[in-house]
Design a protein around this motif. Structure first.
Motif, PDB file in Angstrom:
ATOM      1  N   VAL A 164       5.376   3.298 -11.623  1.00  0.00           N
ATOM      2  CA  VAL A 164       4.593   2.106 -11.289  1.00  0.00           C
ATOM      3  C   VAL A 164       4.402   1.256 -12.536  1.00  0.00           C
ATOM      4  O   VAL A 164       4.024   1.763 -13.599  1.00  0.00           O
ATOM      5  CB  VAL A 164       3.207   2.481 -10.712  1.00  0.00           C
ATOM      6  CG1 VAL A 164       2.506   1.242 -10.145  1.00  0.00           C
ATOM      7  CG2 VAL A 164       3.328   3.570  -9.644  1.00  0.00           C
ATOM      8  N   MET A 189      -2.823   1.881  -6.811  1.00  0.00           N
ATOM      9  CA  MET A 189      -1.674   2.592  -6.249  1.00  0.00           C
ATOM     10  C   MET A 189      -1.748   4.083  -6.554  1.00  0.00           C
ATOM     11  O   MET A 189      -1.434   4.924  -5.694  1.00  0.00           O
ATOM     12  CB  MET A 189      -0.378   1.990  -6.786  1.00  0.00           C
ATOM     13  CG  MET A 189       0.883   2.587  -6.176  1.00  0.00           C
ATOM     14  SD  MET A 189       0.954   2.472  -4.361  1.00  0.00           S
ATOM     15  CE  MET A 189       1.119   0.686  -4.143  1.00  0.00           C
ATOM     16  N   THR A 215       0.832  -1.192   0.000  1.00  0.00           N
ATOM     17  CA  THR A 215       0.000   0.000   0.000  1.00  0.00           C
ATOM     18  C   THR A 215       0.876   1.255   0.000  1.00  0.00           C
ATOM     19  O   THR A 215       2.068   1.207   0.338  1.00  0.00           O
ATOM     20  CB  THR A 215      -0.906   0.042   1.237  1.00  0.00           C
ATOM     21  OG1 THR A 215      -0.096   0.163   2.413  1.00  0.00           O
ATOM     22  CG2 THR A 215      -1.757  -1.217   1.332  1.00  0.00           C
ATOM     23  N   ALA A 216       0.273   2.372  -0.351  1.00  0.00           N
ATOM     24  CA  ALA A 216       0.993   3.640  -0.329  1.00  0.00           C
ATOM     25  C   ALA A 216       1.403   4.006   1.093  1.00  0.00           C
ATOM     26  O   ALA A 216       2.453   4.635   1.302  1.00  0.00           O
ATOM     27  CB  ALA A 216       0.119   4.739  -0.937  1.00  0.00           C
ATOM     28  N   GLN A 260      -4.267   5.590  -4.167  1.00  0.00           N
ATOM     29  CA  GLN A 260      -3.733   5.674  -2.812  1.00  0.00           C
ATOM     30  C   GLN A 260      -2.715   6.806  -2.685  1.00  0.00           C
ATOM     31  O   GLN A 260      -2.710   7.540  -1.686  1.00  0.00           O
ATOM     32  CB  GLN A 260      -3.084   4.343  -2.421  1.00  0.00           C
ATOM     33  CG  GLN A 260      -4.050   3.182  -2.272  1.00  0.00           C
ATOM     34  CD  GLN A 260      -3.323   1.892  -1.969  1.00  0.00           C
ATOM     35  OE1 GLN A 260      -2.524   1.816  -1.027  1.00  0.00           O
ATOM     36  NE2 GLN A 260      -3.576   0.869  -2.767  1.00  0.00           N
TER      37      GLN A 260
END
Length: 374
Positions: A342, A352, A324-325, A355
């Motif tokens: 990413v 992502m 997770t971020a 987030q």
């Protein structure tokens, strides 16, 4: 945009984004083409209902309108197949080629139809110019692409499984001349092996920038990638490219966080091998379901060992849950000042980005490699 002419890449940020724009403009064209006859019929209806009906149901001798109707029907069918029905790539590509024929009918319809354009020569010339460029692009890429699109012949020097269902393919130039590319770029390959479909597919380059043999990695997820393991040493592979502007060289930020999901690690391997030992601070987060699926982790660890400014974090979702971020923010000291790269499955990249946005990261600081033929 679909011609893949590299001269246009800087204006869009890479071929992947050119294809996104191509897809969006195609969807917009679908809507405009769909409503085009209805709007004209509606304008006719204010003058005469019979005129509106004759437009929608023309007489057999009204060829300009019939060219438009046939083009409209063909376009609707083909764009529905493209936008709403998930076909096998090879079948989709074959059907997509017929859009050029539909566009030819549209061009004939425009040339033969009498309209207000006859009194506006500048606008008429502008429209005719775009029609000409579109037809020229179709001829260049689809009809004569076999002869006009530049491709280089490579030979397979090795093929091996480097992780679970991930195969590494090394390609050497047949002419023994240099092959120039940047880290993080991808190429289209067309293997010339009897057991493999005669198709072009994109693959990120794993090897260090400008290094030959050219190394690719493929995960077995579809019919084409399943048959790639049939490649043998000395088989011929045609290569088109390189494409893309995902690598660190194209972005001025000196502090970067790279996030890879599964086979999305491939462009980052090339970027890590080419990364200077000074001037950049990079944290790479490599997420896999199980550590046995982590291809190139040894190469990345080695690159990290010789470059104190490059750190690698392997995240197994089986052991620690999904990346997770918030996890990035908690573990990376350079998070507040970083630009993010990413690459992975589309749902992972979308999640992502969302987030990171919630944590205050602007989209201009998030770069994704979202190239997909589907």
């Amino acid at each position: 945009l679909a011609t893949r002419l590299r001269v246009f890449e800087p204006f869009f940020g890479g071929l992947n984004r050119m294809y996104i724009v191509h897809h969006l403009t195609g969807a917009a064209a679908f809507i405009l083409v769909l409503f085009h006859p209805l709007f004209i019929a509606l304008s006719y209806a204010f003058l005469s209902v019979d005129a509106a009906v004759s437009l929608l149901i023309p007489s057999l001798d009204n060829l300009p309108v019939w060219f438009g109707i046939v083009a409209l029907l063909v376009t609707i069918v083909l764009l529905v197949l493209t936008l709403y029905i998930k076909l096998e790539y090879d079948l989709w590509k074959k059907t997509h080629k017929f859009l050029g024929g539909a566009f030819f009918l549209i061009a004939v319809h425009v040339f033969l139809t009498k309209s207000f354009l006859d009194s506006m020569p500048l606008l008429k010339g502008y429209i005719y110019l775009f029609i000409f460029l579109a037809l020229l692009s179709f001829v260049y890429k689809t009809l004569l692409g076999r002869f006009l699109v530049r491709k280089r012949a490579f030979t397979v020097s090795s093929i091996q499984e480097v992780a679970k269902e991930i195969w590494e393919i090394a390609l050497d130039t047949k002419d023994h001349k240099p092959y120039l590319y940047h880290s993080g770029q991808f190429i289209f390959i067309n293997p010339k092996n009897v057991g493999i479909a005669n198709e072009e597919h994109p693959f990120s380059v794993v090897s260090k920038a400008n290094e030959v043999p050219l190394v690719l990695a493929s995960k077995t997820v579809g019919s084409f990638t399943t048959t790639l393991k049939l490649l043998e040493k000395n088989d011929t592979v045609l290569v088109e490219g390189p494409y893309g502007r995902f690598g660190w060289e194209y972005h001025p930020a000196k502090k970067q966080i790279w996030i890879a999901g599964g086979i999305g690690i491939t462009p980052f391997v090339s970027m890590a091998l080419s990364l200077p030992s000074e001037g950049y601070q990079v944290d790479l987060y490599y997420t896999v379901k199980d550590k046995s699926e982590a291809a190139y982790i040894d190469d990345l660890a080695k690159a990290s060992g010789v470059n104190k400014n490059f750190r690698v974090f392997l995240i197994s979702s089986k052991e620690r849950g999904r990346l997770t971020a918030e996890m990035l923010k908690a573990s990376s000291q350079i998070f507040p000042e970083s630009t993010f790269f990413v690459c992975g499955p589309p749902p992972m990249m979308k999640s992502m980005r969302q987030q990171l946005n919630k944590l205050g990261v602007k989209n201009t600081k998030i770069h994704t490699e979202e190239f997909s033929l589907n």
